[in-house]
Design a protein around this motif. Structure first.
Motif, PDB file in Angstrom:
ATOM      1  N   ASP A 179       0.625  -1.091   0.046  1.00 17.49           N
ATOM      2  CA  ASP A 179      -0.149  -0.081   0.067  1.00 17.49           C
ATOM      3  C   ASP A 179       0.826   1.260  -0.054  1.00 17.49           C
ATOM      4  OD1 ASP A 179      -2.672  -1.500  -0.136  1.00 17.49           O
ATOM      5  OD2 ASP A 179      -2.408  -1.736   1.934  1.00 17.49           O
ATOM      6  N   ARG A 180       1.977   1.330   0.735  1.00 23.67           N
ATOM      7  CA  ARG A 180       2.616   2.438   0.803  1.00 23.67           C
ATOM      8  C   ARG A 180       3.385   2.588  -0.645  1.00 23.67           C
ATOM      9  NH1 ARG A 180       7.377   2.344   5.166  1.00 23.67           N
ATOM     10  NH2 ARG A 180       8.162   0.522   3.710  1.00 23.67           N
ATOM     11  N   ALA A 181       4.034   1.421  -1.196  1.00 26.28           N
ATOM     12  CA  ALA A 181       4.740   1.525  -2.484  1.00 26.28           C
ATOM     13  C   ALA A 181       3.809   2.130  -3.475  1.00 26.28           C
ATOM     14  CB  ALA A 181       5.260   0.267  -2.773  1.00 26.28           C
ATOM     15  N   LYS A 182       2.452   1.630  -3.529  1.00 24.31           N
ATOM     16  CA  LYS A 182       1.486   1.995  -4.307  1.00 24.31           C
ATOM     17  C   LYS A 182       1.281   3.434  -4.400  1.00 24.31           C
ATOM     18  CE  LYS A 182      -2.553  -0.097  -4.468  1.00 24.31           C
ATOM     19  NZ  LYS A 182      -3.293  -1.134  -4.014  1.00 24.31           N
ATOM     20  N   ALA A 183       1.042   4.012  -2.977  1.00 27.17           N
ATOM     21  CA  ALA A 183       0.914   5.691  -2.907  1.00 27.17           C
ATOM     22  C   ALA A 183       2.102   6.107  -3.685  1.00 27.17           C
ATOM     23  CB  ALA A 183       0.808   5.564  -1.492  1.00 27.17           C
ATOM     24  N   MET A 184       3.329   5.679  -3.265  1.00 29.44           N
ATOM     25  CA  MET A 184       4.606   6.485  -3.833  1.00 29.44           C
ATOM     26  C   MET A 184       4.730   6.339  -5.242  1.00 29.44           C
ATOM     27  SD  MET A 184       8.418   5.899  -2.863  1.00 29.44           S
ATOM     28  CE  MET A 184       8.794   4.661  -4.169  1.00 29.44           C
ATOM     29  N   PHE A 185       4.596   5.103  -5.812  1.00 29.71           N
ATOM     30  CA  PHE A 185       4.727   5.057  -7.162  1.00 29.71           C
ATOM     31  C   PHE A 185       3.450   5.808  -7.938  1.00 29.71           C
ATOM     32  CE2 PHE A 185       8.223   2.070  -6.147  1.00 29.71           C
ATOM     33  CZ  PHE A 185       8.896   2.274  -7.294  1.00 29.71           C
ATOM     34  N   GLY A 186       2.311   5.476  -7.523  1.00 31.20           N
ATOM     35  CA  GLY A 186       1.233   6.144  -8.132  1.00 31.20           C
ATOM     36  C   GLY A 186       1.524   7.746  -8.105  1.00 31.20           C
TER      37      GLY A 186
ATOM     38  N   PRO B 202      -2.886   1.954 -11.230  1.00 25.17           N
ATOM     39  CA  PRO B 202      -2.338   0.708 -11.848  1.00 25.17           C
ATOM     40  C   PRO B 202      -3.250   0.078 -12.560  1.00 25.17           C
ATOM     41  CG  PRO B 202      -2.585   0.799  -9.439  1.00 25.17           C
ATOM     42  CD  PRO B 202      -3.073   1.945  -9.966  1.00 25.17           C
ATOM     43  N   VAL B 203      -2.706  -0.767 -13.665  1.00 24.80           N
ATOM     44  CA  VAL B 203      -3.349  -1.423 -14.625  1.00 24.80           C
ATOM     45  C   VAL B 203      -3.568  -2.871 -14.111  1.00 24.80           C
ATOM     46  CG1 VAL B 203      -2.395  -0.207 -16.781  1.00 24.80           C
ATOM     47  CG2 VAL B 203      -1.272  -2.130 -16.029  1.00 24.80           C
ATOM     48  N   MET B 204      -2.714  -3.125 -13.203  1.00 16.14           N
ATOM     49  CA  MET B 204      -3.160  -4.429 -12.653  1.00 16.14           C
ATOM     50  C   MET B 204      -2.836  -4.171 -11.067  1.00 16.14           C
ATOM     51  SD  MET B 204      -1.153  -8.072 -13.028  1.00 16.14           S
ATOM     52  CE  MET B 204      -1.711  -9.492 -12.154  1.00 16.14           C
ATOM     53  N   ASP B 205      -3.903  -4.501 -10.280  1.00 13.22           N
ATOM     54  CA  ASP B 205      -3.598  -4.182  -8.849  1.00 13.22           C
ATOM     55  C   ASP B 205      -4.239  -5.583  -7.843  1.00 13.22           C
ATOM     56  OD1 ASP B 205      -3.715  -3.178  -6.346  1.00 13.22           O
ATOM     57  OD2 ASP B 205      -4.920  -1.393  -6.633  1.00 13.22           O
ATOM     58  N   GLU B 206      -3.328  -6.285  -7.834  1.00 11.87           N
ATOM     59  CA  GLU B 206      -3.588  -7.636  -7.087  1.00 11.87           C
ATOM     60  C   GLU B 206      -2.820  -7.785  -5.840  1.00 11.87           C
ATOM     61  OE1 GLU B 206      -6.016  -9.794  -7.945  1.00 11.87           O
ATOM     62  OE2 GLU B 206      -6.389  -8.697  -9.821  1.00 11.87           O
ATOM     63  N   PRO B 207      -3.221  -8.332  -4.829  1.00  9.72           N
ATOM     64  CA  PRO B 207      -2.293  -8.564  -3.412  1.00  9.72           C
ATOM     65  C   PRO B 207      -0.899  -8.971  -4.036  1.00  9.72           C
ATOM     66  CG  PRO B 207      -4.587  -9.454  -3.097  1.00  9.72           C
ATOM     67  CD  PRO B 207      -4.523  -9.263  -4.572  1.00  9.72           C
ATOM     68  N   TYR B 208      -0.740  -9.777  -4.948  1.00  6.59           N
ATOM     69  CA  TYR B 208       0.447 -10.512  -5.180  1.00  6.59           C
ATOM     70  C   TYR B 208       1.469  -9.593  -6.099  1.00  6.59           C
ATOM     71  CZ  TYR B 208      -2.207 -12.271  -9.150  1.00  6.59           C
ATOM     72  OH  TYR B 208      -2.785 -12.199 -10.450  1.00  6.59           O
TER      73      TYR B 208
END
Length: 114
Positions: free
Chosen positions: A16-23, A30-36
């Motif tokens: 979640d932290r990485a998604k916030a930063m890279f977003g 994201p074009v793909m957003d899965e837990p893995y």
């Protein structure tokens, strides 16, 4: 034959932290957003976030070369002295990936798009 470096995958501990930063950095969803696995496509690049990357031995980002024939490319690299880290595997939809380590310890990722 390579199509160039088009994918880089980062091992992350907090997705979640990485998604916030890279977003925020990339300015796209994201074009793909899965837990893995989470993937962004920006400026002709695929940027992946792998929350299981550290468990797979990733110690930093891995660049992936896009190739036409992944099995042939792996064979050429192994013949040249590389060590297999991850055998060719289908990661979904016919997309194949593999990783090797060169004699200097550098990880080389390979992708054969579907």
């Amino acid at each position: 034959m390579t199509e160039g470096l088009k994918t880089i995958i980062y091992p992350v501990k907090d997705i979640d932290r990485a998604k916030a930063m890279f977003g925020g950095l990339l300015g796209v969803e994201p074009v793909m957003d899965e837990p893995y696995y989470v993937q962004y496509n920006a400026a002709g690049q695929e940027i992946g976030l792998d929350p299981n990357g550290h468990g797979k031995g990733m110690t930093g980002p891995v660049p992936y070369w896009h190739v036409a024939d992944i099995n042939q490319t792996v064979a050429v690299l192994l013949d040249a002295g590389a060590e297999s880290l991850q055998d060719v595997q289908d990661v979904g939809g016919g997309r194949l990936t593999a990783t090797v380590r060169d004699a200097d310890g550098n990880v080389i990722g390979l992708v054969q798009p579907s």
